[in-house]
Design a protein around this motif. Sequence first.
Motif, PDB file in Angstrom:
ATOM      1  N   LEU A 271       5.337 115.375 133.992  1.00  0.00           N
ATOM      2  CA  LEU A 271       5.888 117.133 134.255  1.00  0.00           C
ATOM      3  C   LEU A 271       7.293 117.042 135.186  1.00  0.00           C
ATOM      4  CD1 LEU A 271       2.703 118.664 134.283  1.00  0.00           C
ATOM      5  CD2 LEU A 271       4.572 118.236 132.379  1.00  0.00           C
ATOM      6  N   GLU A 272       7.349 117.020 136.249  1.00  0.00           N
ATOM      7  CA  GLU A 272       8.298 116.969 137.350  1.00  0.00           C
ATOM      8  C   GLU A 272       9.266 116.399 137.123  1.00  0.00           C
ATOM      9  OE1 GLU A 272       6.287 120.402 137.730  1.00  0.00           O
ATOM     10  OE2 GLU A 272       5.140 118.386 138.650  1.00  0.00           O
ATOM     11  N   VAL A 273       9.497 115.564 136.665  1.00  0.00           N
ATOM     12  CA  VAL A 273      10.482 114.129 136.389  1.00  0.00           C
ATOM     13  C   VAL A 273      11.239 114.307 135.757  1.00  0.00           C
ATOM     14  CG1 VAL A 273      10.168 111.415 136.206  1.00  0.00           C
ATOM     15  CG2 VAL A 273       8.791 112.208 138.128  1.00  0.00           C
ATOM     16  N   ASP A 274      12.359 114.085 135.429  1.00  0.00           N
ATOM     17  CA  ASP A 274      13.318 113.608 134.014  1.00  0.00           C
ATOM     18  C   ASP A 274      14.212 112.879 134.533  1.00  0.00           C
ATOM     19  OD1 ASP A 274      15.070 114.446 135.849  1.00  0.00           O
ATOM     20  OD2 ASP A 274      15.066 116.645 134.431  1.00  0.00           O
ATOM     21  N   HIS A 275      14.956 112.318 133.083  1.00  0.00           N
ATOM     22  CA  HIS A 275      15.517 111.203 133.526  1.00  0.00           C
ATOM     23  C   HIS A 275      17.012 111.076 134.863  1.00  0.00           C
ATOM     24  CE1 HIS A 275      18.866 113.426 131.370  1.00  0.00           C
ATOM     25  NE2 HIS A 275      19.389 113.291 131.624  1.00  0.00           N
ATOM     26  N   ARG A 276      17.017 111.839 135.408  1.00  0.00           N
ATOM     27  CA  ARG A 276      17.779 112.438 136.765  1.00  0.00           C
ATOM     28  C   ARG A 276      17.195 112.665 137.916  1.00  0.00           C
ATOM     29  NH1 ARG A 276      21.689 117.051 136.325  1.00  0.00           N
ATOM     30  NH2 ARG A 276      19.375 118.496 135.454  1.00  0.00           N
ATOM     31  N   THR A 277      15.523 112.050 138.138  1.00  0.00           N
ATOM     32  CA  THR A 277      14.609 112.951 139.390  1.00  0.00           C
ATOM     33  C   THR A 277      15.232 111.624 140.185  1.00  0.00           C
ATOM     34  OG1 THR A 277      13.478 113.853 138.154  1.00  0.00           O
ATOM     35  CG2 THR A 277      12.639 112.767 139.827  1.00  0.00           C
ATOM     36  N   ILE A 278      15.551 112.305 141.414  1.00  0.00           N
ATOM     37  CA  ILE A 278      15.703 111.170 143.225  1.00  0.00           C
ATOM     38  C   ILE A 278      14.023 112.002 143.909  1.00  0.00           C
ATOM     39  CG2 ILE A 278      17.596 110.328 142.454  1.00  0.00           C
ATOM     40  CD1 ILE A 278      18.326 112.168 145.058  1.00  0.00           C
ATOM     41  N   PRO A 279      13.686 110.848 144.125  1.00  0.00           N
ATOM     42  CA  PRO A 279      12.400 111.277 144.641  1.00  0.00           C
ATOM     43  C   PRO A 279      12.519 112.915 145.821  1.00  0.00           C
ATOM     44  CG  PRO A 279      12.703 109.031 145.026  1.00  0.00           C
ATOM     45  CD  PRO A 279      14.010 109.488 144.918  1.00  0.00           C
ATOM     46  N   HIS A 280      13.099 112.799 146.409  1.00  0.00           N
ATOM     47  CA  HIS A 280      13.980 113.721 147.738  1.00  0.00           C
ATOM     48  C   HIS A 280      14.194 114.549 147.453  1.00  0.00           C
ATOM     49  CE1 HIS A 280      16.619 110.082 147.690  1.00  0.00           C
ATOM     50  NE2 HIS A 280      16.300 110.687 149.359  1.00  0.00           N
ATOM     51  N   GLU A 281      13.967 114.737 145.731  1.00  0.00           N
ATOM     52  CA  GLU A 281      13.979 116.556 145.159  1.00  0.00           C
ATOM     53  C   GLU A 281      12.479 117.048 144.909  1.00  0.00           C
ATOM     54  OE1 GLU A 281      18.620 115.749 142.459  1.00  0.00           O
ATOM     55  OE2 GLU A 281      16.376 115.763 141.197  1.00  0.00           O
ATOM     56  N   LEU A 282      11.387 116.592 144.583  1.00  0.00           N
ATOM     57  CA  LEU A 282       9.820 116.805 144.664  1.00  0.00           C
ATOM     58  C   LEU A 282      10.055 116.478 145.794  1.00  0.00           C
ATOM     59  CD1 LEU A 282       9.522 114.940 141.314  1.00  0.00           C
ATOM     60  CD2 LEU A 282      10.641 116.929 141.519  1.00  0.00           C
ATOM     61  N   ASP A 283       9.964 116.227 147.367  1.00  0.00           N
ATOM     62  CA  ASP A 283       9.805 116.023 148.676  1.00  0.00           C
ATOM     63  C   ASP A 283       8.576 114.830 148.680  1.00  0.00           C
ATOM     64  OD1 ASP A 283       9.282 116.793 151.174  1.00  0.00           O
ATOM     65  OD2 ASP A 283       7.100 117.892 150.584  1.00  0.00           O
ATOM     66  N   TRP A 284       8.973 113.759 147.741  1.00  0.00           N
ATOM     67  CA  TRP A 284       8.418 112.681 146.924  1.00  0.00           C
ATOM     68  C   TRP A 284       8.020 111.424 148.236  1.00  0.00           C
ATOM     69  CZ3 TRP A 284       7.465 111.924 141.442  1.00  0.00           C
ATOM     70  CH2 TRP A 284       6.333 111.525 141.416  1.00  0.00           C
ATOM     71  N   LEU A 285       9.556 111.520 148.995  1.00  0.00           N
ATOM     72  CA  LEU A 285       9.410 110.655 150.657  1.00  0.00           C
ATOM     73  C   LEU A 285       8.581 110.872 151.314  1.00  0.00           C
ATOM     74  CD1 LEU A 285      12.787 110.807 149.399  1.00  0.00           C
ATOM     75  CD2 LEU A 285      13.424 110.647 151.882  1.00  0.00           C
ATOM     76  N   ARG A 286       7.528 111.960 151.262  1.00  0.00           N
ATOM     77  CA  ARG A 286       6.561 112.140 152.666  1.00  0.00           C
ATOM     78  C   ARG A 286       5.613 111.046 152.222  1.00  0.00           C
ATOM     79  NH1 ARG A 286       4.737 116.868 153.945  1.00  0.00           N
ATOM     80  NH2 ARG A 286       6.042 118.126 153.114  1.00  0.00           N
ATOM     81  N   SER A 287       5.100 110.915 150.469  1.00  0.00           N
ATOM     82  CA  SER A 287       4.203 109.726 150.824  1.00  0.00           C
ATOM     83  C   SER A 287       3.756 108.685 149.656  1.00  0.00           C
ATOM     84  CB  SER A 287       3.088 110.889 149.575  1.00  0.00           C
ATOM     85  OG  SER A 287       3.315 111.345 148.706  1.00  0.00           O
TER      86      SER A 287
END
Length: 388
Positions: A271-287
Motif C-alpha cells: 500500500l505505501e510502496v510504489d515504483h519510486r519509494t525509497i525506505p527513508h520516505e516511510l521511516d523504514w530505516l528504523r527497523s
Amino acid sequence: MNDMQPLPPEVSDADRATNPDTVDAAHAGATTNAPASQHEAAHAGDRSPSLDLPGAVAADGVWASVPAHYGNPVAEQRALEQGRAHVDLSARGVVRVAGPDRLSWLHSMTTQHLADLAPFTSTETLVLSPHGHVEFALHVVDDGEATWLTTDPGRSAELAAWLRRMQFMLRVEVADVSDEHAVIGEVNDEESTPEQVRETGVIAWRDPWPALGPVSAAYGPSAQHPGSERRWRELIVPRERFEAVFAEAQPAGLWAAEALRVAAWRPDGLLEVDHRTIPHELDWLRSAVHLQKGCYRGQETVARVHNLGRPPRRLAFVHLDGSDHTLPEVGAEVMVPGAPRAAGRLTSVARHHIDGPIGLVVLKRSTPADAPLLIGGVAAAQTVIVAP
C-alpha cells in the motif's frame, strides 16, 4: 468504481448478536485497502476455510481469499487489540531458504544485517532496486535449519524466482512454500522457542516495528512513537493445521488488523510502496535497514540520502472527517486547498475503534506540515511522521 468506500459502522456486540444479517448486508459491497490491480491475488483458487465461518465477508483484490470482517469490525478490532483474536493472513506468500550459506547470501543482497541472525530472532529486510527503490518487503525469521520469509500477497513466486536467479554456486535451496504454509496474525510479542516449533510445526515472526535496530536511523519520532505499544506477530502454520490453530482464538477480519497497523504508522509493502519509494520516505530505516553493513543493491541511494539529503517524499498520518459516513478510496489524491496540483496520495485508510477514521498518506516533502488537507473531497488533519 465509486470515489468513496463505505465507512464500517459502529455496531455493538448486542446488535451483532440480535441482528447479524443487518451488519453483514451493510458490508456486502465493502472493500479493503488493497488495490486489486497492483498484483494478482495470491492463490486465488485457494479460498480460505475462515470464509466459511459465520458472518464472514470476503476482502477484495489481493486479499480476496480471506475475510475482511465477520460482521462486526469494531468488536473484532477490540478483541484483536486485547489479544483475544486471530486474523487470517493466509494470502501472504511464504518462501523457505535452506542451506548453510543462506544467511550470508541473504545478507549480501538485502538491507538488513542477517549474516549472524540468531535462530528464532525476528527481523525485517528490504530488497531494493539498483536505484534504491523498494522491490520486496520481507519478514524474516530463521529456525536454525532454514530461513523463513513472508511477503505480500501475490509476490512469493516472483520473490522465489528472483532469489534463484541470484543463487549462482552457493549452497542454498529456495522454495515457494505458500501452498503448504499459511500465515495467521495475532497481538503477541513473543518469539518462538525450539520446543514449540518441534511440537507444533508453527514458527512465529515477531514484528520489530517501531524499535530502532543497532545501526539504524529514525526519520520519525524516536520517543513516544504511537507504535511503541503495538504488539504483533505472524504465525507460519502448516496448512493442514491452519483451522485448528486459527480456532484457538476468536476470528477477526483484515479490517481490524489494518486499523491497528495504520494507528501504529506501520508501512505496508504494497500500500505505501510504489515504483519510486525509497525506505527513508516511510521511516523504514528504523527497523529494516542496517547502515553499516557491506555493499548490497541500492545501498548507494540509502547512504547518499541519509548522509547528504532528505527524501523527496514523506509519510504522514491523517485523521479524516467522518461526518459523511464515507471514506475516500486508497489512491485518492491529497490536495492542499488552493494548490494547483496534488500534494500526494492516500495509501491506507481505516476506522479505528477509538480514533475514528484514520489513514496514511505519502506527500511531497515540500507540503507544509501544518497545511489542511482534502482527500477525495474529505477534510483531513495531518500528523508529521517523516519530517519535511
